[in-house]
Design a protein around this motif. Structure first.
Motif, PDB file in Angstrom:
ATOM      1  N   LEU A   1       1.006  -1.223   0.227  1.00 47.57           N
ATOM      2  CA  LEU A   1      -0.072  -0.001  -0.003  1.00 47.57           C
ATOM      3  C   LEU A   1       0.992   1.019  -0.179  1.00 47.57           C
ATOM      4  O   LEU A   1       2.039   1.215   0.802  1.00 47.57           O
ATOM      5  N   ASP A   2       0.497   2.093  -0.852  1.00 50.36           N
ATOM      6  CA  ASP A   2       1.380   3.404  -0.909  1.00 50.36           C
ATOM      7  C   ASP A   2       0.468   4.619  -0.924  1.00 50.36           C
ATOM      8  O   ASP A   2       0.024   5.158  -1.720  1.00 50.36           O
ATOM      9  N   PRO A   3       0.129   5.049   0.397  1.00 50.62           N
ATOM     10  CA  PRO A   3      -0.971   5.908   0.676  1.00 50.62           C
ATOM     11  C   PRO A   3      -0.305   7.282   0.690  1.00 50.62           C
ATOM     12  O   PRO A   3       0.804   7.563   1.249  1.00 50.62           O
ATOM     13  N   ARG A   4      -1.006   8.195   0.303  1.00 50.72           N
ATOM     14  CA  ARG A   4      -0.832   9.596   0.119  1.00 50.72           C
ATOM     15  C   ARG A   4      -1.976  10.348   0.526  1.00 50.72           C
ATOM     16  O   ARG A   4      -2.937  10.171  -0.297  1.00 50.72           O
TER      17      ARG A   4
ATOM     18  N   VAL B   1       0.307  -0.239  -4.660  1.00 48.58           N
ATOM     19  CA  VAL B   1      -1.188   0.152  -4.848  1.00 48.58           C
ATOM     20  C   VAL B   1      -0.943   1.581  -4.333  1.00 48.58           C
ATOM     21  O   VAL B   1      -0.851   1.884  -3.228  1.00 48.58           O
TER      22      VAL B   1
ATOM     23  N   VAL C   1      -2.643   4.993  -3.133  1.00 47.01           N
ATOM     24  CA  VAL C   1      -3.892   5.375  -2.685  1.00 47.01           C
ATOM     25  C   VAL C   1      -3.830   6.808  -2.308  1.00 47.01           C
ATOM     26  O   VAL C   1      -2.925   7.283  -1.706  1.00 47.01           O
TER      27      VAL C   1
END
Lengths: 368, 582, 372
Positions: free
Chosen positions: A158-161, C120, C122
């Protein structure tokens, strides 16, 4: 001349009456300080009990990861019973439990379980705690693998920004939202109460028999309170920027313009309340229940509107603060996003027209 | 008739909705007020005077009928009317947090007075009202009389053609009242104004050119004051007796069937009979009482009472003698050198007096003279800043709770629990004074009978008319048969008939040996007191029996001064600085 | 002694009648609490449902669709748009049409099969930071699950260590279980404070308080008589909300009801004490209302009702120690969720008792010493 007389009289009264000044300036400051400092949804300083039944190099590296995290205050406990006792008595918020066979299983074929208990009473805090624990765990797994010569990674990463507020400070959205609450207070509550005061003291009767037109009375009353409300708004914005370090990404003039529009809506609500309430007690009660509470809870100021039951969501559409909160949060965090500002401003405009239209129909230059 | 009508009401009806019921405030009212004259609207509370004023000013819409003010239809063109009339509502319509000058400016703005006329007009008004030195003062800091004059000045910033004044003299001291009337008369004479004025003071009727007598929303009569009093000729008498106290004399006479009204008037009893012949006093008085009956000229008040007092019965109250630990004539209340300061303001300064057992002692003065503050100190509700107060030998501020059961207290404005019924109020006060169940029931029954409240036992006390509230409040203060009764402004706002009944009860109480302390701003009521003290601006100006006080001001110009004359002279002397201390 | 009791009863009955017979106070007692119960119960929740999400899937193969299906299928998310180029992201987020955009790059499946980490991306609207954090948490859980199942399917070894997270007391982490017991405390406080705050002020305004003070009643008797309606009404209202919380909102009641009521009683005592103090200081009902408002707002904010006290700065935390609601909330949540009993709650009882005693004595002193 009549209008000028009304405005001057109202302004003088505001200047002489400490309670209006207090509601317009002192109350915002108190609310801002309370909220700015007292309310934070971030989970910081989570007290985490660490129970390591058989300490060795592996457990040390994992507990080290927890100690290194900015979110936790780890406390070591000798046994899980003691830790559970501490969780029960609210001494810690959660437990990370490494059983005696942790290293054995870590090196063995299966996985080594890390027991994590959190106090779920405050579900929001518990969820955020969970997220942080997971973050520490993942970091540790990766670094452990690196130390042992393999590169370990899960299949999907997961690469949340987080846009607009990468540091996820809750102050950045709570403080701007408060501006709407405070303006509701000055606009609706103060206005309805000062009109009620004129009725109570019998001065309204004396006004009405002069040749003054009813719109002159109304406008004469609203103008000074508009100025007062905008003054309170500017004070709040200044505090947001310089005391609470909330960034303002949108343009200041747009903020002022939309605030002016919202102020007019709030004054309209106050005016409408004052047509039904002829004493300050009743006016205050109605203003509290009909404007202040909704501005707090149904505006999206704290609670996500889209997550409310659909019946409640419908109700939020008639809460003017809802539109202004959206504008405020966008202007502060995101910038001049015209589509958001235009749609919400037009909603405010419609509400202003409706409130003033209703108030106009209801106000007559009569005592009944 | 040379005068045209400044104001005409034609078959006017007005209803209000209260608690879902339609209540008639005005029924079929037709009145005409002549231009250039003073027309007085007179009637007891709730007669519909204020409603009528508001209708005339275009603040209310009539349900039926027509109103023409200065020839203009108010319903059709309220703004035109409002441009031509001046209206002073009951509470003067002043902004208390604005100064005198700012209030004037506001109303000048609202009336569109042009700038160059202003300063001259302000000067005129300030000169006329004597407010010149106070233009910078906040209206809230003015005395009652000054507020009323400022209220009048505000309605006169531009000369209106018609002046509507709603109870302009209520609660104002006699000096200010006299001055206000002077101003109004001058306006009518010099500027040709028409005035419609409402009042509850019957003596003011005589000062009007025309009087409209109202009761319960109906007009009972209209005409000159003389047209009311003339038919009463031969029915008014002064009765006096050297051996009987005037109060007792009055109480006995009032019980006669042929007597409509009997009041203490100066040192005599004024009697109005049903028919034009003197009362037969033999039935109620012993032969040796040497009564003197003298026919006198009737006044408006006689007509008023005769018109309104129809078939009203009065139960002669019976009061049992309270347990007495003191003898008649003992001093039961002692006040010496008492002061009360609020910040820089002296509400009461250096007041001393004493009251003996069984006396009716009056404290007389305008609103804000310091009467209530003195009362509150006596009852132990407020500590004195300096000086000493003793009630029944104790300072109630420090006395044990039980000591308070010897006194009864009726606070201003008839303080009752408005949500509770009459019976619940009585029961509560009986319990609060610690009466046991049996005694409580007896006293509640006694109160309902004595104060003629039988039909109202289950009525919420908030729904009672003012007169009934007054009775209930007095009954509540008497539940525990106190030795000393404190009554703070017991008659304010109550109509003259209720006031008469009230005083008959007080007299009966005093005869039973109860000490009564009463405050009032009605000068005529002072005559009921055995002794009285006159207060003004916190100071005690004089103390003595009514006869003594009046005697001090007897002069060639005023051979028989009234209490009001005495009061006015006292105030004037004090203002001149040669203060006449008690 | 008997007389004293009789006077107290008479006053208590009168007080109760005065409150219940007045239309205004009846409305204040019923309408705002009911509205607040509904609004708080339903609207005040931090749980997120139906978060509008946009999917930007450049891969369009089975694994990516599997991931998308899991996100869209979760009750937390609600699909509002599919997009197909970068330029669409910003407008959607900016205009608040979606809160999250999930972006799977064109090489997602390729990376996955090659054993490289498949990112992924987000993008979350951070305007409400709390929502942003929670959304991250939900997505993380979904990704963790899918990772596990894919690893299993491919016969890869599971990660060396696994997290076994178990929330105590509230295993589904329903924020309603947190908020609703809090409402019991909140509304009881509001109603009791307002009822008592108005009681002396109303009498002062009507002039009946003087009338009361000249009777032989002692301040302590007036105090008890005046406290009674507040305690009674608070207890009834509190019980009603307790019942609603248990049966309507279905929050489990696990601990000792007796311990809860002991807490409620002490809490009411402190609320009544504060209300009466405000009332004795006020001259008019208006001032009393304003005073009650000025007390209630900080009392609610600094109680831990919605946000944890632990997050507040230390000086502010000190302030919360004099707030009775702080203690009662712990008792409520303790009894409801943690199954607490008397012995667990001792340390929260006595501070409320202390606040109650102090404020009540102060109010009693004020009855006679407040100058008008």
């Amino acid at each position: 001349m009549r209008l000028r007389g009304m405005i001057r009289k109202e302004s003088l009264q505001i200047l002489r009456d400490p309670s209006s000044i207090a509601i317009a300036f002192v109350l915002p400051v108190i609310l801002l300080l309370l909220f700015g400092f007292g309310v934070s949804l971030d989970a910081r300083d989570i007290r985490l009990a660490l129970v390591v039944e058989a300490p060795d190099a592996n457990t040390a590296s994992l507990t080290g990861a927890f100690r290194g995290s900015a979110f936790f205050i780890p406390v070591a406990y000798a046994s899980i019973q003691e830790a559970e006792q501490a969780l029960m008595s609210h001494e810690v918020d959660g437990i990370a439990w490494l059983r005696s066979d942790f290293s054995e299983r870590l090196l063995g074929p299966g996985d080594a379980p890390i027991g994590v208990f959190v106090n779920g009473v405050d579900a929001n805090r518990a969820r955020i705690t969970q997220g942080y624990v997971q973050g520490v765990w993942q970091l540790w797994l990766a670094s452990y693998a690196r130390e042992h010569g393999t590169v370990l990674h899960p299949p999907v990463e997961l690469d949340p920004r987080v846009w607009f507020n990468p540091a996820v400070r809750s102050r950045n959205f709570l403080v701007p939202g408060l501006i709407a609450v405070i303006m509701t207070l000055t606009g609706a509550m103060l206005t309805s109460m000062v009109v009620a005061r004129e009725w109570e003291r019998g001065t309204m009767e004396a006004l009405m028999v002069t040749p003054v037109r009813i719109w002159e009375v109304t406008v004469g009353k609203l103008v000074p309170y508009f100025v007062l409300g905008m003054g309170g708004m500017l004070l709040t914005v200044a505090m947001a920027l310089w005391v609470f370090d909330v960034p303002l990404r949108g343009s200041f003039w747009l903020l002022t313009a939309t605030a002016a529009l919202f102020m007019i809506v709030a004054l309209g609500m106050g005016l409408l309340i004052s047509t039904v309430a002829r004493n300050q007690f009743v006016a205050g009660q109605i203003a509290l229940v009909a404007t202040f509470l909704p501005a707090f809870i149904l505006s999206g100021f704290i609670f996500q509107i889209s997550s409310m039951p659909s019946a409640v969501q419908v109700v939020t559409h008639i809460v003017p603060a809802r539109y202004f909160v959206a504008i405020l949060q966008t202007l502060f965090a995101a910038g001049d996003v015209w589509p958001v500002i235009l749609t919400n401003s037009s909603a405010l405009l419609v509400m202003a027209l409706v409130f003033f239209g209703l108030a106009r129909r209801k106000t007559r230059k009569r005592l009944e | 008739m040379s005068h045209s009508a400044a104001l005409e009401f034609e078959r006017l009806c007005k209803f209000f909705v209260s608690d879902g019921m339609r209540v008639a405030a005005l029924t079929d009212v037709s009145i005409a007020a002549q231009a250039g004259r003073i027309t007085g609207l007179i009637g007891p509370d709730a007669a519909g005077k204020t409603t009528l004023m508001r209708l005339a000013a275009g603040l209310l819409l009539p349900d039926r009928g027509e109103i023409r003010v200065l020839g203009i239809d108010v319903v059709a063109a309220p703004l035109d009317v409002q441009a031509a009339v001046g209206y002073m509502p009951q509470r003067f319509g002043l902004y208390e947090d604005l100064s005198v000058q700012e209030n004037l400016e506001l109303y000048a703005d609202l009336h569109g007075v042009v700038a160059r006329q202003r300063s001259e007009r302000y000067q005129e008004l300030m000169h006329m009202t004597g407010l010149g030195p106070f233009t910078g003062r906040l209206a809230g800091r003015l005395s009652g009389g000054m507020k009323q004059k400022l209220g009048l000045a505000c309605t006169l910033v531009r000369t209106p053609r018609l002046l509507l004044l709603d109870e302009p003299t209520v609660g104002v001291d006699p000096v200010s009242r006299r001055e206000l009337w002077g101003i109004i008369n001058r306006l009518v004479e010099e500027e040709g104004l028409s005035v419609l004025l409402s009042t509850a003071y019957l003596d003011e009727a005589e000062r009007c050119d025309e009087v409209v007598l109202m009761h319960a929303g109906r007009v009972l009569g209209q005409g000159s004051p003389r047209s009311f009093s003339d038919p009463m000729r031969g029915r008014a008498f002064h009765v006096s007796s050297p051996t009987l106290a005037k109060r007792i004399l009055q109480n006995r006479i009032a019980a006669l069937p042929e007597v409509v009204d009997a009041v203490v008037d100066g040192e005599q009893v004024r009697v109005v009979t049903r028919e034009a012949k003197p009362p037969e006093l033999g039935a109620v008085l012993a032969n040796d009482s040497q009564v003197r009956i003298q026919a006198v000229a009737p006044v408006f008040e006689d007509a008023f009472v005769a018109a309104l007092k129809t078939g009203r019965s009065f139960v002669e109250p019976e009061f049992s003698q309270p347990d007495r630990s003191t003898k008649s004539g003992d001093v039961v209340i002692e006040v010496s050198g008492v002061q009360r300061r609020f910040g820089e303001f002296y509400a009461v300064k250096d007041v001393s007096f004493s009251v003996r057992r069984g006396e009716v002692f009056g404290l007389l003065g305008a609103n804000g003279a310091g009467k209530s503050t003195t009362f509150r100190m006596l009852c132990g509700l407020l500590p004195a800043t300096a000086g000493e107060l003793y009630v029944a030998g104790r300072d109630l501020r420090r006395a044990p709770a039980q000591a308070r059961s010897r006194l009864g207290y009726m606070a201003q404005r008839f303080s009752l629990y408005v949500n509770l019924t009459v019976r619940e109020n009585l029961r509560f006060f009986a319990s609060a004074y610690g009466l046991d169940r049996r005694r409580r029931r007896e006293r509640v029954d006694w109160a309902l009978t004595t104060f003629e409240l039988e039909g109202y036992g289950n009525t919420r006390s908030g729904e009672l008319s003012l007169g009934y509230k007054q009775r209930l409040a007095m009954a509540a203060a008497l539940m525990h048969e106190p030795e000393i009764l404190f009554l703070d402004e017991p008659t304010s706002g109550v109509d003259p008939l209720a006031r008469r009944e009230f005083w008959r009860r007080i007299v009966a109480l005093a005869e039973a040996g109860v000490t009564v302390l009463v405050t009032t701003h009605f000068m005529d009521e002072a005559n009921y007191c055995d002794r009285l003290a006159i207060m003004s601006a916190g100071a005690l100006l004089a103390e003595g029996s009514p006869a003594e006080l009046k005697a001090r001001f007897r002069s060639a110009a005023q051979p028989s001064p009234t209490m009001e004359d005495a009061f006015i002279q006292l105030i004037e002397r004090q203002e001149r600085g040669d203060g006449l201390a008690a | 002694m008997r007389q004293s009791w009789q006077r107290i009863t008479a006053l208590a009955v009168k007080e109760l009648l005065a409150v219940l017979k007045d239309k205004r106070s009846r409305i204040v007692l019923v309408v705002p609490p009911l509205l607040q119960l509904i609004v708080f119960g339903y609207a005040a929740t931090f749980d997120l449902n139906d978060i509008p999400v946009a999917i930007y899937n450049q891969d369009r193969s089975a694994p990516s669709r599997d991931l998308v299906a899991r996100i869209v299928g979760s009750p937390h998310f609600h699909l509002s748009a599919y997009i197909d180029h970068d330029g669409q992201i910003a407008p959607l987020i900016d205009t608040k049409e979606v809160l999250v955009v999930v972006h799977l790059g064109p090489r997602f499946t390729a990376d996955l099969s090659a054993g490289r980490p498949a990112p992924v991306q987000v993008i979350i609207d951070g305007r409400n930071s709390n929502t942003a954090l929670l959304v991250q948490g939900y997505l993380r859980e979904i990704v963790r699950d899918i990772n596990l199942s894919w690893a299993q399917r491919k016969g890869q070894p599971p990660p060396l260590a696994s997290l076994q997270v178990r929330p105590w007391f509230n295993s589904n982490l329903a924020s309603r279980w947190f908020i609703v017991p809090g409402i019991v405390g909140l509304l009881t406080l509001v109603v009791t404070t307002i009822v008592t705050a108005l009681s002396v002020a109303r009498e002062r305004e009507a002039g009946t308080f003087d009338q009361l003070l000249v009777t032989p009643m002692r301040p302590i008797e007036i105090l008890i008589g005046k406290s009674f309606p507040g305690v009674a009404i608070g207890a009834i209202e509190g019980s009603f909300i307790l019942v609603m919380a248990t049966y309507w909102f279905e929050v489990p009641l696990r601990g000792s009801v007796g311990a809860l009521y002991l807490g409620l009683f002490l809490f009411l005592l402190s609320a009544v004490g504060i209300g009466l103090t405000i009332s004795s200081l006020a001259v008019t009902q208006q001032q009393a209302m304003l005073g009650a408002f000025l007390f209630l707002v900080p009392a609610v904010i600094l109680s831990g009702f919605a946000t944890p006290i632990a997050n507040m700065p230390d000086t502010v935390q000190l302030l919360t120690y004099v707030n009775p609601l702080r203690y009662f909330l712990i008792i409520l949540r303790g009894v409801f969720l943690e199954g607490s009993s008397y012995s667990d709650l001792y340390e929260y009882y006595w501070p409320m008792a202390l606040v109650g005693l102090t404020t009540l004595s102060f109010a009693g002193w004020l009855f006679r010493h407040r100058l008008s």
